[in-house]
Design a protein around this motif. Structure first.
Motif, PDB file in Angstrom:
ATOM      1  N   UNK A 257      25.693  -9.725  31.160  1.00 36.51           N
ATOM      2  CA  UNK A 257      26.015  -8.530  30.203  1.00 36.51           C
ATOM      3  C   UNK A 257      27.414  -8.973  29.487  1.00 36.51           C
ATOM      4  N   UNK A 258      28.325  -9.425  29.891  1.00 36.01           N
ATOM      5  CA  UNK A 258      29.436  -9.579  29.188  1.00 36.01           C
ATOM      6  C   UNK A 258      29.318 -11.070  28.567  1.00 36.01           C
ATOM      7  N   UNK A 259      28.522 -11.838  28.777  1.00 35.16           N
ATOM      8  CA  UNK A 259      28.249 -13.064  27.838  1.00 35.16           C
ATOM      9  C   UNK A 259      27.293 -12.529  26.790  1.00 35.16           C
ATOM     10  N   UNK A 260      26.522 -11.607  26.996  1.00 31.81           N
ATOM     11  CA  UNK A 260      25.527 -11.238  25.616  1.00 31.81           C
ATOM     12  C   UNK A 260      26.408 -10.422  24.932  1.00 31.81           C
ATOM     13  N   UNK A 261      27.474  -9.764  25.290  1.00 33.45           N
ATOM     14  CA  UNK A 261      28.272  -8.909  24.397  1.00 33.45           C
ATOM     15  C   UNK A 261      29.279  -9.847  23.969  1.00 33.45           C
ATOM     16  N   UNK A 262      29.713 -10.884  24.247  1.00 33.99           N
ATOM     17  CA  UNK A 262      30.737 -11.876  23.678  1.00 33.99           C
ATOM     18  C   UNK A 262      29.929 -12.520  22.468  1.00 33.99           C
ATOM     19  N   UNK A 263      28.630 -12.773  22.659  1.00 31.52           N
ATOM     20  CA  UNK A 263      27.783 -13.435  21.579  1.00 31.52           C
ATOM     21  C   UNK A 263      27.844 -12.420  20.658  1.00 31.52           C
ATOM     22  N   UNK A 264      27.632 -11.293  20.837  1.00 30.26           N
ATOM     23  CA  UNK A 264      27.167 -10.175  19.893  1.00 30.26           C
ATOM     24  C   UNK A 264      28.493  -9.866  18.902  1.00 30.26           C
ATOM     25  N   UNK A 265      29.615 -10.033  19.729  1.00 32.19           N
ATOM     26  CA  UNK A 265      31.014  -9.799  18.872  1.00 32.19           C
ATOM     27  C   UNK A 265      31.099 -10.923  18.142  1.00 32.19           C
ATOM     28  N   UNK A 266      30.713 -12.327  18.515  1.00 32.01           N
ATOM     29  CA  UNK A 266      30.921 -13.371  17.650  1.00 32.01           C
ATOM     30  C   UNK A 266      29.811 -13.347  16.612  1.00 32.01           C
ATOM     31  N   UNK A 267      28.636 -13.004  16.704  1.00 32.47           N
ATOM     32  CA  UNK A 267      27.666 -12.792  15.572  1.00 32.47           C
ATOM     33  C   UNK A 267      28.196 -11.746  14.675  1.00 32.47           C
ATOM     34  N   UNK A 268      28.857 -10.668  15.341  1.00 28.46           N
ATOM     35  CA  UNK A 268      29.217  -9.587  14.117  1.00 28.46           C
ATOM     36  C   UNK A 268      30.289 -10.083  13.382  1.00 28.46           C
ATOM     37  N   UNK A 269      31.241 -10.700  13.842  1.00 32.90           N
ATOM     38  CA  UNK A 269      32.231 -11.330  13.135  1.00 32.90           C
ATOM     39  C   UNK A 269      31.950 -12.288  12.173  1.00 32.90           C
ATOM     40  N   UNK A 270      30.895 -13.031  12.386  1.00 27.50           N
ATOM     41  CA  UNK A 270      30.424 -13.946  11.564  1.00 27.50           C
ATOM     42  C   UNK A 270      29.645 -13.244  10.333  1.00 27.50           C
ATOM     43  N   UNK A 271      29.278 -12.260  10.460  1.00 28.46           N
ATOM     44  CA  UNK A 271      28.632 -11.329   9.481  1.00 28.46           C
ATOM     45  C   UNK A 271      29.503 -10.646   8.294  1.00 28.46           C
ATOM     46  N   UNK A 272      30.762 -10.486   8.638  1.00 29.62           N
ATOM     47  CA  UNK A 272      31.637  -9.860   8.252  1.00 29.62           C
ATOM     48  C   UNK A 272      31.907 -10.397   6.585  1.00 29.62           C
ATOM     49  N   UNK A 273      31.648 -11.530   6.326  1.00 25.62           N
ATOM     50  CA  UNK A 273      32.109 -12.399   4.986  1.00 25.62           C
ATOM     51  C   UNK A 273      30.779 -12.030   4.150  1.00 25.62           C
TER      52      UNK A 273
END
Length: 273
Positions: A257-273
Motif C-alpha cells: 500500500x505504501x509503495x502504491x501511494x508513493x508512486x501516486x504521489x510521484x505521478x501527481x507531482x509530475x502532473x503539476x507542471x
C-alpha cells in the motif's frame, strides 16, 4: 458545506447524548447545501407526535420496540430493499424520510430519532456489516432491524448476521450490542457516501465526504490516501500529492500500500507542471 455546519457536526460527533438525526442532516448538507435542517427535524417531530398520539407511554423494552416497528415499518412503510445497489441518496436522512427507503444506518437513525422524541432511549448498534437499533431492556437490549421491517432479532439471528457479514471470521458476542458512539455513526455514514458517490462516477462530489472525515477526531491515515485519490481524479494534483505524502508520513513499513501511494504521489507531482 459552510464552516459553521462543519464545526457543529464535529462538535456533535464528540458527544454521545446528541440527536443523531441532526448529525445525519449536517452530513447531508454537504450533498444538498440548500437543505433546511430545522424543517427536516420538524418532520421527525411530527412523525413522533403521530406515534405518541396512537399509544400510551411506551417505556422500554419489547413493548416499545414492537410499537415502533408497527408504526414505522408496518404503517409508514420504512424499510430497505434487499439486493438493490445503494445510491448516495440512501445515506441522506431527509431523502430517506421522504421516500421511506434507505440503508440500515439511515433507517436505524430514523428509528432512534423517533424513539427518543417520545421518551424511549434508543441507540444505534454497529454490528459488522449491518447497523441496527437497540432499546434498553434489563441486561440485554431489544434489538430491531429497521432495514428488514423492524424485525426483532434474538441471539440466534444476531449470531447468524455476524457470521454471514464476516464470512465466519468473527463470532457474535453480546459486547457487540453496546451503543455505537456518535463519532462512529458519523464516520460510517460518511464512508457510505464516499463509496456511493465514487461508484456513481462523481469523484468531485465525493470530496466533501473525505474532508469531513479528516475533520473528525477518529480520522485515520487511509483518509489522506482517499483524499489524494479524489483530488487526483479531479485534476488537483498539487493537493493530491500533499495528501498522498501525508499518508506516507503517518504510516510506516515496507508495504504494498505504501509503495502504491508513493508512486501516486510521484505521478501527481509530475502532473503539476
Amino acid at each position: 458545506m459552510t464552516a459553521a455546519s462543519r464545526d457543529r457536526l464535529v462538535r456533535l460527533a464528540r458527544r454521545n447524548d446528541v440527536d443523531l438525526a441532526e448529525a445525519a442532516l449536517l452530513c447531508a448538507v454537504g450533498a444538498d447545501p440548500d437543505l433546511d435542517i430545522e424543517v427536516e427535524l420538524l418532520r421527525l417531530d411530527a412523525l413522533a407526535d403521530a406515534l405518541e398520539a396512537r399509544h400510551p407511554p411506551l417505556g422500554y423494552g419489547r413493548q416499545a420496540a414492537a410499537a415502533l416497528a408497527d408504526y414505522l415499518a408496518g404503517e409508514l412503510g420504512f424499510g430497505g430493499e434487499v439486493g438493490r445497489e445503494p445510491t448516495p441518496e440512501d445515506s441522506l436522512l431527509h431523502h430517506v424520510v421522504a421516500t421511506r427507503r434507505g440503508l440500515p444506518i439511515t433507517l436505524s437513525i430514523v428509528y432512534a430519532a423517533i424513539a427518543r422524541r417520545i421518551g424511549v432511549p434508543a441507540y444505534l448498534i454497529g454490528l459488522p456489516g449491518h447497523v441496527v437499533t437497540g432499546i434498553p431492556d434489563g441486561d440485554r437490549p431489544v434489538v430491531l432491524d429497521p432495514f428488514h421491517g423492524g424485525r426483532i432479532l434474538d441471539e440466534g439471528a444476531l449470531s447468524e448476521r455476524v457470521t454471514t457479514a464476516t464470512a465466519g471470521q468473527l463470532a457474535y458476542r453480546r459486547s457487540m450490542l453496546r451503543p455505537s458512539p456518535t463519532v462512529n455513526v458519523v464516520r460510517r455514514l460518511l464512508n457510505n457516501l464516499t463509496r456511493d458517490l465514487r461508484a456513481a462516477g462523481a469523484p468531485g462530489r465525493a470530496l466533501w465526504t473525505v474532508e469531513l472525515k479528516l475533520a473528525l477526531p477518529n480520522r485515520v491515515p487511509a483518509d489522506h490516501r482517499q483524499h489524494g485519490e479524489l483530488l487526483a481524479a479531479t485534476g488537483r494534483f498539487d493537493r493530491a500529492a500533499a495528501a498522498f505524502e501525508r499518508f506516507l508520513e503517518l504510516t510506516a513499513g515496507d508495504t504494498p500500500e505504501r509503495e502504491t501511494v508513493r508512486r501516486a504521489a510521484i505521478e501527481a507531482r509530475s502532473r503539476m507542471n
